[in-house]
Design a protein around this motif. Sequence first.
Motif, mmCIF file in Angstrom:
data_model
loop_
_atom_site.group_PDB
_atom_site.id
_atom_site.type_symbol
_atom_site.label_atom_id
_atom_site.label_comp_id
_atom_site.label_asym_id
_atom_site.label_seq_id
_atom_site.Cartn_x
_atom_site.Cartn_y
_atom_site.Cartn_z
ATOM 1 N N PRO A 12 0.762 -1.076 0.017
ATOM 2 C CA PRO A 12 0.096 0.176 -0.145
ATOM 3 C C PRO A 12 0.809 1.184 -0.247
ATOM 4 O O PRO A 12 1.951 1.453 0.798
ATOM 5 C CB PRO A 12 -0.727 -0.186 1.264
ATOM 6 N N THR A 14 1.444 5.290 0.535
ATOM 7 C CA THR A 14 1.210 6.241 1.767
ATOM 8 C C THR A 14 -0.468 6.982 1.552
ATOM 9 O O THR A 14 -0.975 6.949 2.578
ATOM 10 C CB THR A 14 2.131 7.473 1.922
ATOM 11 N N ASP A 15 -0.685 7.320 0.353
ATOM 12 C CA ASP A 15 -2.061 8.002 0.243
ATOM 13 C C ASP A 15 -3.158 6.986 0.277
ATOM 14 O O ASP A 15 -4.286 7.072 0.263
ATOM 15 C CB ASP A 15 -2.091 8.558 -1.104
ATOM 16 N N GLU A 16 -2.828 5.545 0.578
ATOM 17 C CA GLU A 16 -3.779 4.498 0.610
ATOM 18 C C GLU A 16 -4.071 4.146 2.013
ATOM 19 O O GLU A 16 -5.118 3.223 2.395
ATOM 20 C CB GLU A 16 -3.555 3.344 -0.200
ATOM 21 N N ASP A 176 3.808 -0.912 5.451
ATOM 22 C CA ASP A 176 4.570 -1.434 4.294
ATOM 23 C C ASP A 176 5.842 -2.391 5.119
ATOM 24 O O ASP A 176 6.728 -2.340 4.254
ATOM 25 C CB ASP A 176 5.052 -0.284 3.621
ATOM 26 N N GLU A 184 -6.092 -7.532 -0.917
ATOM 27 C CA GLU A 184 -7.461 -7.609 -0.023
ATOM 28 C C GLU A 184 -7.336 -7.809 1.223
ATOM 29 O O GLU A 184 -7.904 -7.002 2.189
ATOM 30 C CB GLU A 184 -8.774 -8.441 -0.602
ATOM 31 N N ALA A 187 -5.354 -4.988 3.071
ATOM 32 C CA ALA A 187 -6.219 -3.765 3.404
ATOM 33 C C ALA A 187 -7.265 -4.095 4.391
ATOM 34 O O ALA A 187 -7.459 -2.965 5.061
ATOM 35 C CB ALA A 187 -6.961 -3.536 1.947
ATOM 36 N N ARG A 191 -7.369 -1.547 7.694
ATOM 37 C CA ARG A 191 -8.342 -0.713 8.013
ATOM 38 C C ARG A 191 -9.109 -1.252 9.395
ATOM 39 O O ARG A 191 -9.566 -0.394 10.232
ATOM 40 C CB ARG A 191 -9.823 -1.309 7.045
ATOM 41 N N SER A 216 -9.277 8.194 2.758
ATOM 42 C CA SER A 216 -9.660 7.704 1.455
ATOM 43 C C SER A 216 -8.783 6.345 1.223
ATOM 44 O O SER A 216 -7.997 5.781 1.966
ATOM 45 C CB SER A 216 -9.401 8.807 0.350
ATOM 46 N N GLY A 217 -9.137 5.762 -0.011
ATOM 47 C CA GLY A 217 -8.224 4.611 -0.193
ATOM 48 C C GLY A 217 -8.521 3.484 0.650
ATOM 49 O O GLY A 217 -9.694 3.360 0.841
ATOM 50 N N TYR A 218 -7.662 2.842 1.267
ATOM 51 C CA TYR A 218 -7.881 1.794 1.985
ATOM 52 C C TYR A 218 -8.844 2.160 3.315
ATOM 53 O O TYR A 218 -9.532 1.156 3.661
ATOM 54 C CB TYR A 218 -6.422 1.171 2.570
#
Length: 227
Positions: A12, A14-16, A176, A184, A187, A191, A216-218
């Motif tokens: 993933p 950083t922005d996810e 990471d 999946e 993620a 979350r 956003s993202g994940y």
Amino acid sequence: MALPAIAPYPMPATDELPANRVEWTVDPSRAVLLVHDLQNHFLSAYDPSAAPIPELLSHVAELKKKAARLGIPVLYTAQPGGQSPQERGLQQDFWGPGLPAEPHAAAIAAAVAPDEGDTVLTKWKYSAFVRTDLLERLREQGRDQIVITGVYAHIGVLMTACDAWMQDIQAFVVADAVADFSAEDHAMALRWAAGRCAVVTGARAVFEGDRSAPSSGYGADARTGAA
């Protein structure tokens, strides 16, 4: 019941990363770094030359160096090979006999192998707190934060983070510096951790005090719901 063959997938970005419910930051005087189950047996399910493995090992190695510079203890978990059915318990039903009684399979990957002064805990269940003295070690050292790396994110990593929360130990899951069965699963673990029991962060930020992550993202739904 054997480990699946894990197809390559990207770490993933950083922005996810998911939005965190809490704003904890790592204090070197309170933290330990945990390298969770990075044994050759578990890594053999991956293509070692394909994502996410090179990133995983590189980031864990770098975190170990940073921990050493900051005086943060480094602990490992490692499952023993050749466990009896009695030792395996219900893991036998889900995953079969586990690690073979073979030294290379049980060894921690050379790229992140323990250094002198590091601690290796024998691990038996998903959580690193179960049937080990991890909690006692943290209490004895006056440490109440645990930075978690390793495999697999949605199994042992997530269960360890949740168990830490139940003991009032602040957990930090390094997005990471963990890997999983799939993007999946990875993620989902991030979350759930960010929304329920831990701070999710990146390897570059974890020891730098930067916990910011977009919603956003994940992690678009990480702040919703109740315990």
